[in-house]
Motif scaffolding. Sequence first.
Motif, PDB file in Angstrom:
ATOM      1  N   MET A  62       0.836  -1.197   0.000  1.00  0.00           N
ATOM      2  CA  MET A  62       0.000   0.000   0.000  1.00  0.00           C
ATOM      3  C   MET A  62       0.872   1.248   0.000  1.00  0.00           C
ATOM      4  N   ARG A  63       1.942   1.222   0.766  1.00  0.00           N
ATOM      5  CA  ARG A  63       2.868   2.363   0.827  1.00  0.00           C
ATOM      6  C   ARG A  63       3.960   2.173  -0.221  1.00  0.00           C
ATOM      7  N   ASN A  97      -3.591   3.076  -4.707  1.00  0.00           N
ATOM      8  CA  ASN A  97      -4.559   2.202  -4.047  1.00  0.00           C
ATOM      9  C   ASN A  97      -5.466   1.513  -5.061  1.00  0.00           C
ATOM     10  N   THR A  98      -5.866   2.235  -6.104  1.00  0.00           N
ATOM     11  CA  THR A  98      -6.674   1.611  -7.146  1.00  0.00           C
ATOM     12  C   THR A  98      -5.888   0.512  -7.831  1.00  0.00           C
ATOM     13  N   LEU A  99      -4.629   0.809  -8.135  1.00  0.00           N
ATOM     14  CA  LEU A  99      -3.779  -0.195  -8.785  1.00  0.00           C
ATOM     15  C   LEU A  99      -3.594  -1.408  -7.888  1.00  0.00           C
ATOM     16  N   ARG A 100      -3.441  -1.166  -6.601  1.00  0.00           N
ATOM     17  CA  ARG A 100      -3.271  -2.285  -5.663  1.00  0.00           C
ATOM     18  C   ARG A 100      -4.512  -3.173  -5.648  1.00  0.00           C
ATOM     19  N   PHE A 101      -5.693  -2.570  -5.684  1.00  0.00           N
ATOM     20  CA  PHE A 101      -6.931  -3.356  -5.719  1.00  0.00           C
ATOM     21  C   PHE A 101      -6.975  -4.223  -6.980  1.00  0.00           C
ATOM     22  N   LEU A 102      -6.603  -3.632  -8.110  1.00  0.00           N
ATOM     23  CA  LEU A 102      -6.625  -4.375  -9.368  1.00  0.00           C
ATOM     24  C   LEU A 102      -5.633  -5.540  -9.331  1.00  0.00           C
ATOM     25  N   LEU A 103      -4.435  -5.285  -8.820  1.00  0.00           N
ATOM     26  CA  LEU A 103      -3.430  -6.343  -8.750  1.00  0.00           C
ATOM     27  C   LEU A 103      -3.868  -7.452  -7.801  1.00  0.00           C
ATOM     28  N   VAL A 107     -10.037  10.819 -12.187  1.00  0.00           N
ATOM     29  CA  VAL A 107     -11.495  10.685 -12.236  1.00  0.00           C
ATOM     30  C   VAL A 107     -11.889   9.246 -12.551  1.00  0.00           C
ATOM     31  N   TYR A 108     -11.169   8.641 -13.474  1.00  0.00           N
ATOM     32  CA  TYR A 108     -11.458   7.247 -13.844  1.00  0.00           C
ATOM     33  C   TYR A 108     -11.281   6.330 -12.631  1.00  0.00           C
ATOM     34  N   LEU A 122     -14.127   3.554 -11.636  1.00  0.00           N
ATOM     35  CA  LEU A 122     -13.758   2.317 -10.942  1.00  0.00           C
ATOM     36  C   LEU A 122     -14.219   2.350  -9.489  1.00  0.00           C
ATOM     37  N   GLY A 123     -13.600   3.232  -8.681  1.00  0.00           N
ATOM     38  CA  GLY A 123     -13.834   3.200  -7.244  1.00  0.00           C
ATOM     39  C   GLY A 123     -15.271   3.383  -6.829  1.00  0.00           C
ATOM     40  N   ALA A 124     -15.942   4.383  -7.392  1.00  0.00           N
ATOM     41  CA  ALA A 124     -17.301   4.696  -6.956  1.00  0.00           C
ATOM     42  C   ALA A 124     -18.358   3.875  -7.669  1.00  0.00           C
ATOM     43  N   PHE A 125     -17.975   3.145  -8.699  1.00  0.00           N
ATOM     44  CA  PHE A 125     -18.983   2.355  -9.405  1.00  0.00           C
ATOM     45  C   PHE A 125     -18.540   0.918  -9.657  1.00  0.00           C
ATOM     46  N   TYR A 126     -17.726   0.719 -10.662  1.00  0.00           N
ATOM     47  CA  TYR A 126     -17.494  -0.650 -11.121  1.00  0.00           C
ATOM     48  C   TYR A 126     -16.875  -1.532 -10.032  1.00  0.00           C
ATOM     49  N   LEU A 127     -15.813  -1.090  -9.415  1.00  0.00           N
ATOM     50  CA  LEU A 127     -15.180  -1.915  -8.386  1.00  0.00           C
ATOM     51  C   LEU A 127     -16.086  -2.060  -7.171  1.00  0.00           C
ATOM     52  N   ASP A 128     -16.855  -1.019  -6.875  1.00  0.00           N
ATOM     53  CA  ASP A 128     -17.797  -1.061  -5.772  1.00  0.00           C
ATOM     54  C   ASP A 128     -18.840  -2.161  -5.993  1.00  0.00           C
ATOM     55  N   VAL A 129     -19.376  -2.191  -7.213  1.00  0.00           N
ATOM     56  CA  VAL A 129     -20.362  -3.208  -7.564  1.00  0.00           C
ATOM     57  C   VAL A 129     -19.720  -4.592  -7.594  1.00  0.00           C
ATOM     58  N   LEU A 130     -18.473  -4.636  -8.020  1.00  0.00           N
ATOM     59  CA  LEU A 130     -17.801  -5.906  -8.291  1.00  0.00           C
ATOM     60  C   LEU A 130     -17.392  -6.669  -7.037  1.00  0.00           C
ATOM     61  N   LYS A 131     -17.207  -5.980  -5.944  1.00  0.00           N
ATOM     62  CA  LYS A 131     -16.623  -6.626  -4.766  1.00  0.00           C
ATOM     63  C   LYS A 131     -17.410  -7.854  -4.317  1.00  0.00           C
TER      64      LYS A 131
END
Length: 961
Positions: free
Chosen positions: A32-33, A695-701, A755-756, A761-770
């Motif tokens: 994360m860091r 953080n977004t990249l970490r979630f994807l990985l 924004v993407y 991603l964060g506010a929509f697609y990844l949120d729905v996907l979890k």
Amino acid sequence: MSETPKPTTGDKTEASTDYRSRLNLPDTPFPMRGDLPKREPRWVQQWEESGLYQKLRAARKGQPLFVLHDGPPYANGQIHIGHAVNKILKDMIVKSRQLEGFDAAYVPGWDCHGLPIENAIEKKYGRNLGRDDMQAKARAFAQEQIDQQMADFKRLGVLGDWDHPYKTMNHANEAGELRVLKKVMERGFLYRGLKPVYWCFDCQSSLAEFEIEYADKKSDTLDVAFKADDAQALAAAFGLSGLPDAGKNAFAVIWTTTAWTIPANQALNLNPEIDYALVDTPKGYLVLAEVLVEPCLERFGLPGQVVATAKGLALAGLQFQHPLFDADAGYRRTAPVILADYATAEDGTGIVHSAPAYGVDDFNSCTSHGFKHGDILTPVQSNGVYAQELPLFGGLHIWKAVPVILDALRLAGRLLATQPITHSYPHCWRHKTPVIYRATAQWFIRMDEGEGLFAQEKPAMTLRQTALAAIEETSFYPANGKARLYDMIANRPDWGISRQRNWGVPLPFFLHKDTEELHPRTLELLDQAIAIVEAGGIEAWSRASTEDILGTGEAAQYNKVNDILDVWFDSGSTFSHVLHGTHQEAGHQRGQEADLYLEGHDQHRGWFHSSLLLSSALNGRAPYKGLLTHGFTVDGQGKKMSKSLGNTVAPQQVSSKLGAEIIRLWVASTDYSGDLAIDDKILARVVDAYRRIRNTLRFLLANTSDFDPATDAVPLEQMLEIDQYALARAAAFQQEILAHYHVYEFHPVVAKLQVYCSEDLGAFYLDVLKDRLYVTQAGSLARRSAQTALWHITNAMLRWMAPFLSFTAEEAWPIFAPGQSESIFFETFHTVPVTADAAQLGAKWERIRAIREVANKEIEKVREAGQLGASLQAAITITAAPEDYELLASLGADLKYVFITSVATLRAGDALAVQVELAPGKKCAMTWHYSEDVGQDPAHPELSARAISNLYGSGEVRSVA
């Protein structure tokens, strides 16, 4: 992001309560860091030790070339934040072109000759060094500076041919520069002439137009009276038989701000079309422009009456005595009236005093009226001190002489008025000190028609015409750079290319001692000089005597020229001997122009300018297809950075504290077309932006860590609809990104990427996907479909960010694609697969997202009222008009997963409305959804039927989301 399933805690048995091991929880070694200050140097070392740059060149061999020619920074002192901006911009452009599939080589360069280095040597060792000693010390000093700067540039993550940079002091480049000089001569552009050029007393050398900047200077204005040598002739010119009062003297009055030029006065200029008045005053009869009589008399504190008027044309040829005529025999000369259009009645007196050695207009006016070069007075020496033999002022520096001159004029009764003034005045670009025009014999490149020395051909157009035409064929980023460069070329004088210094490429000429004409074998001698310099550098030519080159017979007749070439000739000629000479192995062997030159906007009068002139002279075109200019760095309040103000930001300190990646992201996120503001607060915001992207990249990985595209990828047509939409959105976003990269725009890329990451991603697609990623069976179609989309998005995103977040992309690449290419820069931009109906799909889901936002606002209202916690506690009822109803109905049972509620009911109506209630049932310990079937299976009292099916049965089926 909304609440996601987490394992329960407590003291119950693992079989009944610990579902963590049964969830598909994300996991990745990508921390994360970033710990950038510690980790980045390892990447720099790894790139260097592995020979990454050379491998990248080999991998792209044979692909279309992209050439960004490096404008060489000067090899003097540590790099500052402006250098960082420049090099990072270049690096981002080269890397983005590399990812497009181009063979995008980057050869860094350094400007090594010139006055700042010579000054540094003189400060350390004194001004009495011999030429050879000074050159040796200057070369060593320049190399020390290059080594220091190179280490700092590498630390910024700049990839390039650091093992083989170009340096203007390399012997091959010094010789290449002389080849350019020879070609300029053969094309008929070189001549030698005596004319006023900008002269800096600190440089003790001439300066080119583009080495001048303007700043305010305090001066003394003075109105000086020149006595008529023949009063009767003056009266006749005004149509009078004689002066009304024969006992009074008559004077022409001039106004100037350069008192120091008065000792060198040799003429007076009047405009032939202006009406001049003969004014009777207590001081005598004064000649003044008629429209200026009243303000002049007020300035002089004199009453007066106009006696007669005449056009300036009538006064041509009259003689006036020097104002110090009676003060010293050395000034017993007269100044003729020469008519000139540049004498105006806008201010002053309408009469211009002419010192031809110290003004271009004055020089041209006097020489066109019969003054020989030997007639022109040049009392100011190279250091700004009057020659000792100058009467009254010899040995004084011209600036210190001003009050002495004023006193002498006052004592002679010729000073009518004086007052201080602050005005814009030319200054040396390097020393920030005032310069003067000073007539010296110099070597020039001709801009317009004229004969050149040793011309072998005559180009169809003048150099000015060729350069202006080349500008029309050049792309400018931003577009306003075109007008700036065009105006500078259109209005510039001939280019003085000679300098009176030691550390530089020589003008290897020999002048006849009597005639001062070039040796008749000059072109042949140039070839000899080129061979000597190529073998031993400029030092070898310096050591060569006239006898060595010409032989003892001719040596007695010729003097070896000791001038050097302007350093702008050094850097301006690199397109020829670097791109098509010393670095052909880098893929630059084509005889075409570079794709891009990139520097600060001050280089419209510097490197862009000199490169354009030399390429136009040699090849009839610009050396570049495009010019990109960036602004200067300022602090957060827009103030220019200054050590005295304490507002500088050192890139070395930022790299050691926050990481070079933060500097890179700051550069990428700032609109470089204007000034670039930076301070601690701005950097703090950049750090926050970096964390969000990381953080977004970490979630994807993490969520693709157990995904093997070779075995787990779901065919596009079998993927869930929301996943297909996510890919369509990523593909559309990539088109936007690449369009920006294509025109070298980075701040929109960073803004849109943030924004993407946060919204798409964060506010929509990844949120729905979890829910689907964590809860459904690991190898299910539903989960693999999501992972397939995430794999493509991650593939694309790593490449989007790689040009500016190079260290982070390189860190993530082996985690994401283990066993594949060594570096992400071997890759090209990812092709994101999309369905044939991607546009319609995009429109559909954009509307669904808009409806979802309405629902979220209604849920938030209930939450703020304290009636609801997480959105999964909610049961919503959506009333929708027919078109929206059809969209939402297509989601079927997956509607609740899109809205992240436990229950979602759809009703037909006339307008969109959302009703929020508490969801019935209990909370599932695994899914965290509320359901009335939780606990219906006694064996699993904490689980819903969906969770039990995913854990122990065939698994749930998702149709859309």
